[in-house]
Design a protein around this motif. Structure first.
Motif, short mmCIF file in Angstrom:
data_model
loop_
_atom_site.label_atom_id
_atom_site.label_comp_id
_atom_site.label_asym_id
_atom_site.label_seq_id
_atom_site.Cartn_x
_atom_site.Cartn_y
_atom_site.Cartn_z
N ARG A 198 0.68 12.25 1.01
CA ARG A 198 1.98 11.59 0.84
C ARG A 198 1.93 10.21 1.48
O ARG A 198 1.53 10.07 2.64
CB ARG A 198 3.07 12.43 1.49
N ILE A 199 2.32 9.18 0.72
CA ILE A 199 2.30 7.81 1.22
C ILE A 199 3.71 7.38 1.61
O ILE A 199 4.64 7.51 0.83
CB ILE A 199 1.72 6.84 0.17
N GLU A 200 3.83 6.86 2.83
CA GLU A 200 5.08 6.27 3.29
C GLU A 200 4.81 4.85 3.76
O GLU A 200 3.71 4.54 4.23
CB GLU A 200 5.70 7.09 4.42
N MET A 201 5.81 3.99 3.64
CA MET A 201 5.66 2.60 4.06
C MET A 201 6.80 2.24 4.99
O MET A 201 7.97 2.46 4.67
CB MET A 201 5.64 1.67 2.85
N THR A 202 6.44 1.68 6.15
CA THR A 202 7.43 1.20 7.12
C THR A 202 7.19 -0.29 7.31
O THR A 202 6.29 -0.69 8.07
CB THR A 202 7.29 1.95 8.46
N LEU A 203 7.94 -1.09 6.60
CA LEU A 203 7.68 -2.53 6.55
C LEU A 203 8.79 -3.28 7.30
O LEU A 203 9.97 -3.12 7.00
CB LEU A 203 7.62 -3.00 5.09
N GLN A 204 8.39 -4.11 8.25
CA GLN A 204 9.37 -4.87 9.02
C GLN A 204 10.01 -5.94 8.14
O GLN A 204 9.31 -6.75 7.52
CB GLN A 204 8.70 -5.52 10.24
N PRO A 205 11.35 -5.99 8.10
CA PRO A 205 12.02 -6.89 7.15
C PRO A 205 11.72 -8.38 7.40
O PRO A 205 11.50 -9.14 6.46
CB PRO A 205 13.51 -6.58 7.36
N ASP A 206 11.73 -8.81 8.66
CA ASP A 206 11.53 -10.23 8.97
C ASP A 206 10.08 -10.52 9.37
O ASP A 206 9.81 -11.26 10.31
CB ASP A 206 12.47 -10.65 10.10
N LEU A 207 9.17 -9.96 8.63
CA LEU A 207 7.75 -10.08 8.97
C LEU A 207 7.28 -11.53 8.86
O LEU A 207 7.60 -12.23 7.89
CB LEU A 207 6.92 -9.20 8.03
N TRP A 208 6.51 -11.96 9.87
CA TRP A 208 5.93 -13.31 9.83
C TRP A 208 4.89 -13.38 8.70
O TRP A 208 4.24 -12.38 8.38
CB TRP A 208 5.24 -13.64 11.14
N PRO A 209 4.66 -14.56 8.14
CA PRO A 209 3.53 -14.71 7.22
C PRO A 209 2.22 -14.66 8.00
O PRO A 209 2.13 -15.15 9.12
CB PRO A 209 3.76 -16.09 6.59
N ALA A 210 1.20 -14.05 7.40
CA ALA A 210 -0.13 -13.96 8.04
C ALA A 210 -1.07 -14.95 7.38
O ALA A 210 -1.04 -15.14 6.16
CB ALA A 210 -0.67 -12.54 7.90
N SER A 217 -4.47 6.17 14.04
CA SER A 217 -3.79 4.95 13.61
C SER A 217 -4.75 3.78 13.80
O SER A 217 -5.24 3.54 14.91
CB SER A 217 -2.52 4.72 14.44
N VAL A 218 -5.04 3.07 12.70
CA VAL A 218 -5.89 1.89 12.76
C VAL A 218 -4.99 0.68 12.55
O VAL A 218 -4.37 0.52 11.49
CB VAL A 218 -7.00 1.92 11.68
N LYS A 219 -4.90 -0.16 13.59
CA LYS A 219 -4.03 -1.34 13.55
C LYS A 219 -4.88 -2.60 13.41
O LYS A 219 -5.78 -2.83 14.23
CB LYS A 219 -3.19 -1.41 14.81
N VAL A 220 -4.60 -3.37 12.38
CA VAL A 220 -5.32 -4.62 12.14
C VAL A 220 -4.37 -5.76 12.50
O VAL A 220 -3.27 -5.87 11.94
CB VAL A 220 -5.77 -4.73 10.68
N TYR A 221 -4.80 -6.61 13.45
CA TYR A 221 -3.99 -7.73 13.90
C TYR A 221 -4.51 -9.02 13.24
O TYR A 221 -5.69 -9.36 13.39
CB TYR A 221 -4.07 -7.85 15.42
N LEU A 222 -3.61 -9.70 12.55
CA LEU A 222 -3.97 -10.90 11.80
C LEU A 222 -3.19 -12.09 12.35
O LEU A 222 -2.03 -11.95 12.77
CB LEU A 222 -3.67 -10.71 10.32
N PRO A 223 -3.79 -13.29 12.37
CA PRO A 223 -3.10 -14.45 12.95
C PRO A 223 -1.83 -14.79 12.19
O PRO A 223 -1.77 -14.69 10.97
CB PRO A 223 -4.15 -15.56 12.86
N ARG A 224 -0.84 -15.20 12.93
CA ARG A 224 0.44 -15.61 12.35
C ARG A 224 0.33 -17.02 11.78
O ARG A 224 -0.16 -17.93 12.44
CB ARG A 224 1.52 -15.56 13.43
N ALA A 225 0.79 -17.19 10.54
CA ALA A 225 0.83 -18.52 9.94
C ALA A 225 2.03 -19.28 10.50
O ALA A 225 3.07 -18.69 10.82
CB ALA A 225 0.93 -18.41 8.42
N ALA A 226 1.89 -20.59 10.62
CA ALA A 226 2.96 -21.39 11.21
C ALA A 226 4.23 -21.32 10.39
O ALA A 226 5.34 -21.28 10.90
CB ALA A 226 2.51 -22.84 11.37
N ALA A 227 4.10 -21.31 9.07
CA ALA A 227 5.28 -21.25 8.20
C ALA A 227 4.84 -20.76 6.83
O ALA A 227 3.70 -20.97 6.42
CB ALA A 227 5.95 -22.61 8.09
#
Length: 576
Positions: A283-295, A410-420
């Motif tokens: 079963r696939i579930e998605m928990t997506l943060q609404p105000d997510l920064w661009p990566a 849980s595998v968490k991948v951290y990606l750099p935040r884009a400025a805008a």
């Protein structure tokens, strides 16, 4: 009186118990002769003496032994009760030896007979010396009592301090052990990465020869059976190319095109693909943060990363379970504790969580190593997490794995935040390449590669496309060809060569023949060396092994609109 405590000081306050006026006057004369400043408070009755003693306003008590309705021993008892620290000296004309001894036993400081009043100053000096000694003794005894009272507390405080110091030392030792282990792990991964990139380069050369010769043979093969065999061979070469791509991803040698990406849109768009890839038992579930920064990431590569993680999660749940894909804005403040983790900073996190079997500690220590796998033979290459690790680190982020045996991972991948959002690469766009001069004849290309088999395949493909070909097996040989042959219109240059590498050869060509266009062909490129050659455009990059006419299209692109001076553009030969 030789007592520094009172010579030149305030008057000596004397409480005098004496019923005789004459005797009282004689005492004053003796004190005057001794040079002692004094002030006498004279009393003659029990009540008067008791009241004066209770005030504790005297430095010395002088008392007669025999009084009309009162005796000296009673006065001594009152004084010892009311002011025990005040020296008490008997001054009497009838004090016998036995009485004197009894008086001293009861607490009198000394005694003086009225017949020997000249002894009074010395007696006073001795009395005050004893008083000071007693005061010092009492002070010491009080200090000792206080010391004993606080000893237990001080021992407990010191014990606590030592325990805290020991805990801090233990923590420092543990931290040093952890840091040394992290360093060893990082060095091991770096060493494996260097070895892997070299292996990938050699494999790409082999695949280039295999795939190139298959392509060259295809027109000559007419029977269906042999054509099927060529198709199978081409498929095998493509699978090999994908493996080398994963190896290059682990060693952080893949070519990335980072752009601002909204990961929520990427993840949401992959739902159908992921469900079909992992099957209906999960079963696939998605928990997506609404105000997510661009990566700031390569959009194609992050899709592969998410797909790899979901497939790994599926394999950890052979009887089915739940898989959650989560995105979040994360600000990390702590230094990493493992080499794969990111340094402090702002990151866009995408996590894949499963309810599977978890990862044992001995396996967790090696999960990012290429070809390490716990799956059965043929069930996995062991490159999935290695590719995730390499992509995250090359992108400027990192990876963290949280796992519990029997509960999930849980595998968490951290990606750099884009400025805008919408931010693009701000470096200058590639300048157009100088055109390949034709002047009524077919262009001539110089193919430079130290591997003769690769060079032969490259030359054959370009010759079939209508180009004149010259060949060189090293950078020095290429420069010699250019010195002798003025008809050469462009250079196809391998990057990784012994002696002068491709970047060094290109720099020399730019200096001596600034109008000559150059392309790089190689299994991977040293990105630090390529930076010295300026901005690298994707339209000038050919990767080994060659695919679907890419080499011919990009060589044809060298006939672009002319521009002043040479713009060197590298072809990074990595497989994706």
């Amino acid at each position: 009186m030789d007592d520094p405590a009172h010579r030149g000081g305030p008057p000596l306050r004397i409480l005098l118990l004496e019923d005789s006026d004459l005797d009282a006057e004689l005492l004053g004369v003796v004190l005057d002769d001794a040079g002692i400043p004094y002030a006498i408070e004279r009393v003659m009755t029990r009540d008067g003496f008791a009241a004066a003693a209770a005030r504790r306003a005297s430095d010395l008590i002088l008392a007669d032994y025999v009084l009309p309705a009162f005796d000296g021993l009673s006065a001594l008892a009152i004084a010892r009760e009311a002011c025990p620290d005040t020296p008490f000296v008997f001054v009497s004309g009838t004090l016998g030896e036995e009485v004197a001894v009894e008086a001293l036993k009861n607490g009198a400081t000394d005694y003086v007979t009225k017949q020997r009043l000249d002894r009074l100053p010395r007696v006073l000096v001795r009395a005050f010396s004893e008083m000071r000694a007693q005061a010092q003794r009492r002070t010491a005894e009080q200090a000792l009592r206080e010391l004993n009272e606080t000893l237990e507390a001080r021992v407990a405080a010191r014990t606590r301090e030592l325990a805290e110091t020991n805990a801090a030392l233990t923590s420092q030792i543990a931290e040093r052990v952890r840091a040394e282990e992290a360093l060893r792990q990082a060095q091991r991964l770096e060493a494996i990465g260097q070895l892997t990139s070299g292996v990938a380069h050699d494999f790409n050369n082999l695949l280039t020869v295999i795939a190139g010769n298959i392509e060259l043979m295809e027109p000559a093969i007419t029977d269906e059976r042999n054509r099927r065999r060529l198709t199978m061979m081409r498929g095998a070469a493509e699978r090999g190319a994908r493996l080398t791509s994963q190896l290059l991803a682990f060693s952080r040698r893949q070519r990335l095109e980072p752009t601002p990406v909204q990961l929520n849109l990427t993840v949401a768009a992959m739902r159908d693909l992921l469900q079909s890839s992992i099957g209906g038992a999960v079963r696939i579930e998605m928990t997506l943060q609404p105000d997510l920064w661009p990566a700031l990431v390569d959009a194609t590569q992050i899709e592969l990363v998410i797909l790899n993680l979901c497939i790994n999660a599926r394999d950890a749940m052979p009887v089915g379970g739940g898989l959650t894909i989560e995105t979040a804005n994360v600000r990390l403040l702590d230094e990493p504790v493992r080499p794969e983790e990111p340094p402090p900073g702002d990151y866009v996190m995408v996590a894949v969580c499963d309810t599977g079997s978890g990862i044992p500690p001995e396996v967790l220590a090696r999960v990012f190593e290429p070809f390490f796998t716990t799956k059965e033979v043929g069930k996995g290459s062991g490159l999935g997490l290695a590719q995730v690790y390499g992509f995250a680190k090359q992108s400027g982020g990192g990876v963290r794995i949280d796992t519990r045996l029997g509960e999930g991972t849980s595998v968490k991948v951290y990606l750099p935040r884009a400025a805008a959002l919408g931010l693009a690469d701000t470096s200058a766009a590639p300048l157009p390449e100088p055109e390949i001069h034709r002047a009524g004849r077919r262009p001539v290309l110089l193919v430079v590669d130290d591997d003769s088999a690769v060079r032969e395949v490259t030359a054959a493909k370009l010759a079939a496309a209508g180009y004149g070909i010259r060949e060189a097996g090293s950078g020095l040989s290429a420069l010699q060809h250019l010195e002798r042959d003025a008809t050469i219109d462009g250079v196809i240059l391998d990057f990784a060569m012994p002696g002068m590498n491709g970047a060094e050869v290109a720099a020399e060509i730019r200096r001596r023949w600034p109008g000559l266009p150059i392309l790089f062909v190689t299994g991977f490129a040293d990105t630090e060396a390529l930076k010295t050659l300026g901005r690298i455009g994707e339209d000038r990059i050919v990767q080994k092994p060659f695919r679907d006419g890419e080499l011919e299209r990009k060589v044809a692109g060298m006939a672009a609109q002319p521009a002043p001076g040479l713009r060197l553009v590298a072809m990074q030969g990595q497989a994706t």
